[in-house]
Design a protein around this motif. Sequence first.
Motif, PDB file in Angstrom:
ATOM      1  N   VAL A  19      30.664  61.635  78.645  1.00 18.33           N
ATOM      2  CA  VAL A  19      30.883  61.064  77.325  1.00 18.33           C
ATOM      3  C   VAL A  19      31.304  59.613  77.535  1.00 18.33           C
ATOM      4  O   VAL A  19      32.407  59.333  77.981  1.00 18.33           O
ATOM      5  CB  VAL A  19      31.959  61.843  76.546  1.00 18.33           C
ATOM      6  N   ASP A  20      30.387  58.710  77.213  1.00 20.22           N
ATOM      7  CA  ASP A  20      30.628  57.287  77.410  1.00 20.22           C
ATOM      8  C   ASP A  20      30.779  56.625  76.045  1.00 20.22           C
ATOM      9  O   ASP A  20      29.869  55.979  75.544  1.00 20.22           O
ATOM     10  CB  ASP A  20      29.467  56.678  78.202  1.00 20.22           C
ATOM     11  N   HIS A  21      31.931  56.840  75.449  1.00 23.15           N
ATOM     12  CA  HIS A  21      32.191  56.299  74.123  1.00 23.15           C
ATOM     13  C   HIS A  21      33.510  55.530  74.172  1.00 23.15           C
ATOM     14  O   HIS A  21      34.499  56.018  74.723  1.00 23.15           O
ATOM     15  CB  HIS A  21      32.275  57.431  73.094  1.00 23.15           C
ATOM     16  N   PRO A  22      33.555  54.325  73.604  1.00 19.22           N
ATOM     17  CA  PRO A  22      34.775  53.517  73.692  1.00 19.22           C
ATOM     18  C   PRO A  22      36.007  54.170  73.066  1.00 19.22           C
ATOM     19  O   PRO A  22      37.114  53.997  73.554  1.00 19.22           O
ATOM     20  CB  PRO A  22      34.416  52.221  72.972  1.00 19.22           C
ATOM     21  N   LEU A  23      35.830  54.936  72.014  1.00 22.82           N
ATOM     22  CA  LEU A  23      36.975  55.585  71.379  1.00 22.82           C
ATOM     23  C   LEU A  23      37.548  56.679  72.282  1.00 22.82           C
ATOM     24  O   LEU A  23      38.764  56.827  72.408  1.00 22.82           O
ATOM     25  CB  LEU A  23      36.584  56.159  70.015  1.00 22.82           C
ATOM     26  N   LEU A  43      49.138  64.742  70.097  1.00 23.47           N
ATOM     27  CA  LEU A  43      48.267  64.157  69.082  1.00 23.47           C
ATOM     28  C   LEU A  43      46.977  63.630  69.719  1.00 23.47           C
ATOM     29  O   LEU A  43      45.880  63.857  69.210  1.00 23.47           O
ATOM     30  CB  LEU A  43      48.992  63.034  68.338  1.00 23.47           C
ATOM     31  N   LEU A  44      47.106  62.933  70.852  1.00 20.24           N
ATOM     32  CA  LEU A  44      45.934  62.407  71.550  1.00 20.24           C
ATOM     33  C   LEU A  44      45.016  63.523  72.024  1.00 20.24           C
ATOM     34  O   LEU A  44      43.795  63.420  71.932  1.00 20.24           O
ATOM     35  CB  LEU A  44      46.370  61.531  72.727  1.00 20.24           C
ATOM     36  N   VAL A  45      45.596  64.599  72.538  1.00 23.28           N
ATOM     37  CA  VAL A  45      44.784  65.739  72.975  1.00 23.28           C
ATOM     38  C   VAL A  45      44.023  66.316  71.796  1.00 23.28           C
ATOM     39  O   VAL A  45      42.822  66.611  71.888  1.00 23.28           O
ATOM     40  CB  VAL A  45      45.660  66.822  73.649  1.00 23.28           C
ATOM     41  N   HIS A  46      44.690  66.458  70.662  1.00 20.55           N
ATOM     42  CA  HIS A  46      44.046  66.984  69.457  1.00 20.55           C
ATOM     43  C   HIS A  46      42.877  66.083  69.035  1.00 20.55           C
ATOM     44  O   HIS A  46      41.786  66.572  68.710  1.00 20.55           O
ATOM     45  CB  HIS A  46      45.082  67.092  68.334  1.00 20.55           C
ATOM     46  N   ALA A  50      38.594  66.877  69.127  1.00 22.33           N
ATOM     47  CA  ALA A  50      37.668  66.673  68.007  1.00 22.33           C
ATOM     48  C   ALA A  50      36.510  65.771  68.425  1.00 22.33           C
ATOM     49  O   ALA A  50      35.347  66.062  68.140  1.00 22.33           O
ATOM     50  CB  ALA A  50      38.402  66.072  66.812  1.00 22.33           C
ATOM     51  N   LEU A  51      36.815  64.674  69.122  1.00 19.29           N
ATOM     52  CA  LEU A  51      35.750  63.760  69.558  1.00 19.29           C
ATOM     53  C   LEU A  51      34.806  64.433  70.544  1.00 19.29           C
ATOM     54  O   LEU A  51      33.584  64.263  70.467  1.00 19.29           O
ATOM     55  CB  LEU A  51      36.366  62.513  70.190  1.00 19.29           C
ATOM     56  N   LEU A  52      35.351  65.202  71.463  1.00 17.66           N
ATOM     57  CA  LEU A  52      34.510  65.885  72.452  1.00 17.66           C
ATOM     58  C   LEU A  52      33.701  67.017  71.824  1.00 17.66           C
ATOM     59  O   LEU A  52      32.598  67.315  72.278  1.00 17.66           O
ATOM     60  CB  LEU A  52      35.368  66.400  73.607  1.00 17.66           C
ATOM     61  N   ALA A  53      34.238  67.622  70.770  1.00 15.68           N
ATOM     62  CA  ALA A  53      33.484  68.670  70.077  1.00 15.68           C
ATOM     63  C   ALA A  53      32.208  68.099  69.470  1.00 15.68           C
ATOM     64  O   ALA A  53      31.158  68.752  69.481  1.00 15.68           O
ATOM     65  CB  ALA A  53      34.343  69.323  69.003  1.00 15.68           C
ATOM     66  N   TYR A  54      32.287  66.879  68.948  1.00 13.68           N
ATOM     67  CA  TYR A  54      31.080  66.235  68.414  1.00 13.68           C
ATOM     68  C   TYR A  54      30.032  66.081  69.506  1.00 13.68           C
ATOM     69  O   TYR A  54      28.852  66.343  69.298  1.00 13.68           O
ATOM     70  CB  TYR A  54      31.408  64.857  67.822  1.00 13.68           C
ATOM     71  N   GLU A  55      30.456  65.638  70.677  1.00 12.23           N
ATOM     72  CA  GLU A  55      29.512  65.451  71.781  1.00 12.23           C
ATOM     73  C   GLU A  55      28.971  66.790  72.274  1.00 12.23           C
ATOM     74  O   GLU A  55      27.793  66.916  72.581  1.00 12.23           O
ATOM     75  CB  GLU A  55      30.177  64.699  72.934  1.00 12.23           C
TER      76      GLU A  55
END
Length: 104
Positions: A19-23, A43-46, A50-55
């Motif tokens: 996953v090569d995304h700046p966010l 909070l960061l893990v949560h 969510a971001l990794l679930a999209y990928e």
Amino acid sequence: MDLCAVRLYAATVLTVQVVDHPLVAHKLTALRDERTGASNFRLLVHELVALLAYEATRDVAVEPVDVAIPITVVTAAVDERLNERGYIVPGLGDAGDRMYGIAG
């Protein structure tokens, strides 16, 4: 190795998705920072989950479906003095556009 064992092995091989995304990179950097407190870490893990679930679900097969969308148009207020582009005159509606030279 018998055929059943080979099939079982093939079913358990995992692939790696980069996953090569700046966010995501930003969140990982904050997560790794030793100054990150426990509550912010959670909070960061949560947020990362969510971001990794999209990928992870990027290639999930979906079917198109028809849905009915109820639309209601409501007019809250009408300004009698609008210019040809629909901005309030002199108003603040186009102040940002004028400030950055976008308004025509």
